[in-house]
Design a protein around this motif. Structure first.
Motif, short mmCIF file in Angstrom:
data_model
loop_
_atom_site.label_atom_id
_atom_site.label_comp_id
_atom_site.label_asym_id
_atom_site.label_seq_id
_atom_site.Cartn_x
_atom_site.Cartn_y
_atom_site.Cartn_z
N UNK A 47 33.70 21.29 78.77
CA UNK A 47 32.63 21.75 79.66
C UNK A 47 32.16 23.16 79.29
N UNK A 48 33.09 24.04 78.92
CA UNK A 48 32.71 25.39 78.50
C UNK A 48 31.88 25.34 77.23
N UNK A 49 32.27 24.48 76.31
CA UNK A 49 31.51 24.31 75.06
C UNK A 49 30.07 23.89 75.33
N UNK A 50 29.89 22.92 76.23
CA UNK A 50 28.56 22.42 76.53
C UNK A 50 27.72 23.46 77.27
N UNK A 94 29.07 29.83 83.80
CA UNK A 94 29.74 28.53 83.94
C UNK A 94 30.65 28.25 82.75
N UNK A 95 30.31 28.76 81.57
CA UNK A 95 31.19 28.61 80.42
C UNK A 95 32.49 29.39 80.64
N UNK A 96 32.37 30.60 81.21
CA UNK A 96 33.54 31.45 81.45
C UNK A 96 34.43 30.89 82.55
N UNK A 102 37.37 23.06 86.57
CA UNK A 102 38.14 21.82 86.46
C UNK A 102 39.36 21.83 87.37
N UNK A 103 40.04 22.96 87.40
CA UNK A 103 41.28 23.05 88.19
C UNK A 103 41.00 22.94 89.69
N UNK A 104 39.90 23.54 90.14
CA UNK A 104 39.60 23.57 91.57
C UNK A 104 38.62 22.48 92.00
N UNK A 105 38.18 21.66 91.07
CA UNK A 105 37.28 20.56 91.42
C UNK A 105 35.94 21.03 91.96
N UNK A 176 27.71 20.78 87.80
CA UNK A 176 29.15 21.01 87.73
C UNK A 176 29.97 19.76 87.44
N UNK A 177 29.33 18.60 87.47
CA UNK A 177 30.07 17.37 87.14
C UNK A 177 29.86 17.05 85.66
N UNK A 178 30.52 16.02 85.19
CA UNK A 178 30.40 15.60 83.79
C UNK A 178 29.50 14.38 83.67
N UNK A 179 28.66 14.15 84.67
CA UNK A 179 27.85 12.93 84.70
C UNK A 179 26.35 13.17 84.56
N UNK A 180 25.90 14.41 84.67
CA UNK A 180 24.45 14.66 84.66
C UNK A 180 24.07 15.57 83.50
#
Length: 208
Positions: A47-50, A94-96, A102-105, A176-180
């Motif tokens: 996610x940070x990479x993207x 958001x990268x930082x 991820x840890x806190x959902x 913040x999700x991995x779906x959009x």
């Protein structure tokens, strides 16, 4: 150069900045694809990479694509510079915070600052779509991205209806999700497409 009034030619500092961000984006993609760990042995989370790719490739869209065709021959105005900087800073934020997210959902429950920035980034993405793709694409993407807000409305066909969410929850889902925003198209771009482009350039350069 210009493309039918859709793009502007950058010069001086802004051209240098555009080339720098492009080079950084390519280096990040190479690092991630080949697991080179350029950054002091630190492996970037997906996610940070993207988000970093968004910083490198989305932000300059506000410099390259003018708000209106009439601005194509002019240097970037103050508004475009501000949108560029805002998009860059939010993407870097958001990268930082990728690991914390991820840890806190954060996709389901996140701090107010993260939700507010997610909403702003969503708006910035839609504006970049309008500039690069035109009004028709903007309207289509805009309606589809707002679907969760009216998913249970009376005018939505039963087979397309779903659970409604408020506007901020929708922004959180998109960013913040991995779906959009960070979904399959973005992941394919950040790995396969960039990899094929680099491979093609290498072949052309070496005469292969």
């Amino acid at each position: 150069g210009g493309n039918g009034g859709r793009t502007r030619r950058l010069v001086g500092l802004w051209r240098t900045l555009f080339l720098f961000l492009t080079a950084v984006g390519v280096a990040l993609a190479v690092n991630q694809i080949l697991s080179l760990q350029f950054f002091a042995g630190v492996a970037l989370l997906d996610n940070s990479f993207l988000y970093l790719l968004l910083a490198c490739f989305l932000s300059p869209a506000f410099l390259v694509f003018p708000a209106t065709a009439g601005q194509a021959g002019q240097p970037p105005p103050l508004l475009d510079k501000a949108l560029f900087a805002l998009c860059l800073v939010i993407s870097l934020y958001f990268a930082a915070t990728g690991l914390v997210s991820l840890e806190e959902g954060w996709e389901f429950e996140s701090p107010r600052l993260a939700v507010a920035l997610a909403f702003v980034l969503w708006v910035l993405i839609m504006e970049a779509v309008r500039r690069a793709g035109g009004t028709a694409i903007f309207v289509i993407f805009g309606v589809l991205s707002l679907y969760p807000v009216f998913a249970d409305a009376s005018f939505v066909p039963a087979m397309l209806s779903g659970l409604e969410q408020d506007i901020m929850a929708t922004a959180r889902y998109h960013v913040l999700s991995e779906e959009s925003v960070l979904g399959i198209p973005m992941r394919v771009f950040g790995t396969l497409i960039v990899g094929f482009i680099l491979f093609g350039v290498a072949l052309q350069t070496t005469g292969g």
